[in-house]
Design a protein around this motif. Structure first.
Motif, mmCIF file in Angstrom:
data_model
loop_
_atom_site.group_PDB
_atom_site.id
_atom_site.type_symbol
_atom_site.label_atom_id
_atom_site.label_comp_id
_atom_site.label_asym_id
_atom_site.label_seq_id
_atom_site.Cartn_x
_atom_site.Cartn_y
_atom_site.Cartn_z
ATOM 1 N N LEU A 142 0.840 -1.219 0.105
ATOM 2 C CA LEU A 142 -0.041 0.316 -0.059
ATOM 3 C C LEU A 142 0.718 1.224 -0.003
ATOM 4 C CD1 LEU A 142 -2.628 -0.971 2.645
ATOM 5 C CD2 LEU A 142 -2.663 -1.439 -0.003
ATOM 6 N N THR A 143 2.129 1.227 0.442
ATOM 7 C CA THR A 143 2.893 2.512 0.481
ATOM 8 C C THR A 143 3.043 2.837 -1.170
ATOM 9 O OG1 THR A 143 5.077 1.192 0.597
ATOM 10 C CG2 THR A 143 3.792 1.913 2.755
ATOM 11 N N SER B 114 6.816 -12.763 3.152
ATOM 12 C CA SER B 114 5.855 -12.731 4.346
ATOM 13 C C SER B 114 6.808 -12.561 5.617
ATOM 14 C CB SER B 114 4.694 -13.885 4.433
ATOM 15 O OG SER B 114 3.821 -13.678 5.669
ATOM 16 N N ALA B 115 5.787 -12.690 6.817
ATOM 17 C CA ALA B 115 6.605 -12.232 8.074
ATOM 18 C C ALA B 115 5.910 -13.034 9.024
ATOM 19 C CB ALA B 115 7.011 -11.022 8.148
ATOM 20 N N LEU B 116 6.108 -12.741 10.420
ATOM 21 C CA LEU B 116 5.471 -13.275 11.504
ATOM 22 C C LEU B 116 5.256 -11.941 12.435
ATOM 23 C CD1 LEU B 116 7.759 -16.398 12.862
ATOM 24 C CD2 LEU B 116 5.336 -16.427 11.772
ATOM 25 N N ALA B 117 4.041 -12.177 12.764
ATOM 26 C CA ALA B 117 3.599 -11.353 14.105
ATOM 27 C C ALA B 117 3.526 -12.037 15.156
ATOM 28 C CB ALA B 117 2.065 -10.573 13.575
ATOM 29 N N ILE B 118 4.233 -11.657 16.208
ATOM 30 C CA ILE B 118 4.227 -12.243 17.465
ATOM 31 C C ILE B 118 3.659 -11.387 18.515
ATOM 32 C CG2 ILE B 118 5.677 -13.463 19.152
ATOM 33 C CD1 ILE B 118 7.733 -13.951 16.834
ATOM 34 N N ILE C 132 1.585 -6.837 23.349
ATOM 35 C CA ILE C 132 2.622 -5.930 22.528
ATOM 36 C C ILE C 132 2.895 -7.103 21.377
ATOM 37 C CG2 ILE C 132 3.451 -4.460 24.508
ATOM 38 C CD1 ILE C 132 5.909 -6.207 24.376
ATOM 39 N N LEU C 133 3.311 -6.224 20.278
ATOM 40 C CA LEU C 133 3.706 -6.886 18.959
ATOM 41 C C LEU C 133 5.017 -6.755 18.730
ATOM 42 C CD1 LEU C 133 2.428 -8.027 16.417
ATOM 43 C CD2 LEU C 133 2.011 -5.689 15.578
ATOM 44 N N HIS C 134 5.708 -8.016 18.177
ATOM 45 C CA HIS C 134 7.056 -8.175 17.476
ATOM 46 C C HIS C 134 6.863 -8.574 16.181
ATOM 47 C CE1 HIS C 134 8.794 -8.377 21.765
ATOM 48 N NE2 HIS C 134 7.722 -9.198 22.075
ATOM 49 N N VAL C 135 7.432 -8.175 15.428
ATOM 50 C CA VAL C 135 7.421 -8.396 13.894
ATOM 51 C C VAL C 135 8.698 -8.932 13.498
ATOM 52 C CG1 VAL C 135 7.045 -7.435 11.513
ATOM 53 C CG2 VAL C 135 5.721 -6.491 13.524
ATOM 54 N N VAL C 136 8.633 -10.073 12.790
ATOM 55 C CA VAL C 136 10.123 -10.824 12.513
ATOM 56 C C VAL C 136 9.925 -10.932 10.836
ATOM 57 C CG1 VAL C 136 11.604 -12.774 12.683
ATOM 58 C CG2 VAL C 136 10.286 -11.903 14.550
ATOM 59 N N THR C 137 10.730 -10.309 10.440
ATOM 60 C CA THR C 137 10.928 -10.321 8.697
ATOM 61 C C THR C 137 11.907 -11.158 8.218
ATOM 62 O OG1 THR C 137 12.157 -8.382 8.285
ATOM 63 C CG2 THR C 137 9.934 -8.074 8.826
ATOM 64 N N GLY C 138 11.684 -11.739 7.001
ATOM 65 C CA GLY C 138 12.885 -12.363 6.349
ATOM 66 C C GLY C 138 13.827 -11.495 5.324
ATOM 67 N N GLY D 275 8.015 -4.616 1.458
ATOM 68 C CA GLY D 275 8.338 -3.255 1.935
ATOM 69 C C GLY D 275 8.234 -3.581 3.313
ATOM 70 N N ILE D 276 9.307 -3.157 4.199
ATOM 71 C CA ILE D 276 9.181 -3.285 5.571
ATOM 72 C C ILE D 276 7.756 -2.491 6.323
ATOM 73 C CG2 ILE D 276 10.730 -1.354 6.081
ATOM 74 C CD1 ILE D 276 10.321 -4.593 8.228
ATOM 75 N N CYS D 277 7.614 -1.291 5.764
ATOM 76 C CA CYS D 277 6.506 -0.621 6.246
ATOM 77 C C CYS D 277 5.188 -1.299 6.170
ATOM 78 C CB CYS D 277 6.468 0.925 5.853
ATOM 79 S SG CYS D 277 7.808 1.764 6.447
ATOM 80 N N ASN D 278 5.032 -1.914 4.838
ATOM 81 C CA ASN D 278 3.792 -2.576 4.428
ATOM 82 C C ASN D 278 3.483 -3.684 5.274
ATOM 83 O OD1 ASN D 278 2.841 -1.040 2.372
ATOM 84 N ND2 ASN D 278 4.396 -2.279 0.856
ATOM 85 N N ILE D 279 4.747 -4.508 5.740
ATOM 86 C CA ILE D 279 4.766 -5.529 6.633
ATOM 87 C C ILE D 279 4.376 -5.127 8.187
ATOM 88 C CG2 ILE D 279 6.004 -7.365 7.720
ATOM 89 C CD1 ILE D 279 7.845 -7.285 5.169
ATOM 90 N N VAL D 280 4.874 -4.149 8.507
ATOM 91 C CA VAL D 280 4.428 -3.820 10.009
ATOM 92 C C VAL D 280 3.021 -3.246 10.109
ATOM 93 C CG1 VAL D 280 5.038 -2.145 11.769
ATOM 94 C CG2 VAL D 280 6.810 -3.235 10.389
ATOM 95 N N ASN D 281 2.622 -2.479 8.994
ATOM 96 C CA ASN D 281 1.327 -2.087 9.234
ATOM 97 C C ASN D 281 0.454 -3.057 9.185
ATOM 98 O OD1 ASN D 281 1.708 1.082 9.492
ATOM 99 N ND2 ASN D 281 2.342 1.180 7.426
ATOM 100 N N TYR D 282 0.477 -4.027 8.399
ATOM 101 C CA TYR D 282 -0.218 -5.171 8.083
ATOM 102 C C TYR D 282 -0.281 -6.196 9.200
ATOM 103 C CZ TYR D 282 -2.724 -9.038 5.818
ATOM 104 O OH TYR D 282 -3.435 -10.015 5.302
ATOM 105 N N ALA D 283 0.990 -6.202 9.927
ATOM 106 C CA ALA D 283 0.888 -6.741 11.167
ATOM 107 C C ALA D 283 0.027 -6.211 12.436
ATOM 108 C CB ALA D 283 2.226 -7.050 11.917
ATOM 109 N N ILE D 284 0.018 -4.885 12.418
ATOM 110 C CA ILE D 284 -0.713 -3.993 13.168
ATOM 111 C C ILE D 284 -2.178 -4.515 13.021
ATOM 112 C CG2 ILE D 284 -1.475 -1.689 13.628
ATOM 113 C CD1 ILE D 284 1.642 -0.863 13.472
#
Length: 260
Positions: free
Chosen positions: A137-138, A161-165, A170-176, A181-190
């Motif tokens: 989306l960014t 893809s990635a993991l939302a933990i 609280i939220l941890h985001v683990v990416t490969g 896009g790192i911001c796309n990933i974090v925003n989607y985890a949220i």
């Protein structure tokens, strides 16, 4: 949450390294192997830490279908493997048509693992979610690619893809590698978790330069008020320097054990 760095580009004292990524993640009694690097380095580094990876891991998450994240699967079997369905496509570098995809097919992997593929978020347990396909989306991420698929078409790595933990609200985001896009990933985890407080983002950010994309990613992290970040693997030195000016970051090395 405990994260052990089994494979990374940089070696810690007494450990091996390679171009790749593999993390052992332990949270609330669950142990997940996130990526396997490209060889058996993740197993050897586990042994040096006194960890028998084959014994403690039942579930492996493959962030996407690139050799440096998944070819280590050759050295382990008998587990549940979770990934995006497109992780097994044939893919190559544009410049020389060298292979960048996995060194085996889905059929071959299915003989060794119980394979679960999902484009949608997949709940591993109440604390860990595989995010599936990331909406892009960014306006500054995932706009170019140096890869092609088996049909010769541009490959934007749709399987990334990635993991939302989730831990104690609280939220941890683990990416490969963050091809999405790192911001796309974090925003989607949220969005998927409904948790706005992001404590940690760790993994490859796929940022190469001190450029507009990197600066916008830094601004995104500031706006989200992320507490701790660990840009690693495919995050190259100019981008790392930019992050180091704005955040207190540490270089990830094999053998490191992080309590997050």
């Amino acid at each position: 949450m405990k994260l052990t760095v089994l494979t990374e580009n940089v070696a810690g004292p007494g450990f091996l390294a390679e171009h790749g990524l593999s993390y052992l993640i332990e949270v609330k009694g669950e142990t997940i192997l996130f990526d396997t690097g490209s060889s058996d380095v993740f197993l050897e580094n586990g042994k040096r830490l006194g960890i028998d990876i084959d014994e403690v891991v039942n579930t492996i998450v493959l962030s996407h279908g690139h050799w440096d994240h998944g070819d280590g699967l050759r050295f382990i079997s008998g587990k549940t493997l979770i990934t995006h369905p497109d992780s097994f496509m044939k893919r190559y570098r544009k410049k020389d048509h060298s292979r960048i995809g996995l060194g085996f097919s889905k059929e071959e992997v299915s003989k060794r693992f119980k394979v679960i593929t999902s484009k949608k978020p997949h709940k591993i347990n109440e604390h860990i979610i595989f995010l599936g396909e990331i909406p892009r989306l960014t306006d500054f991420e995932a706009k170019t690619t140096q890869h092609i698929n088996g049909k010769g078409e541009p490959d934007f790595v749709p399987d990334d893809s990635a993991l939302a933990i989730i831990e104690d609200g609280i939220l941890h985001v683990v990416t490969g590698c963050s091809h999405a896009g790192i911001c796309n990933i974090v925003n989607y985890a949220i969005k998927v978790t409904g948790i706005k407080k992001v404590k940690t983002v760790i993994g490859g950010f796929h940022l190469k330069h001190d450029n507009e994309q990197t600066r916008k990613a830094i601004q995104c992290f500031k706006e989200l008020d992320i507490e701790t970040i660990f840009p690693s693997h495919c995050t190259e030195l100019p981008a790392l320097c930019s992050f180091s000016k704005e955040f207190s970051i540490s270089q990830l090395k094999t053998g490191m054990v992080l309590m997050l």
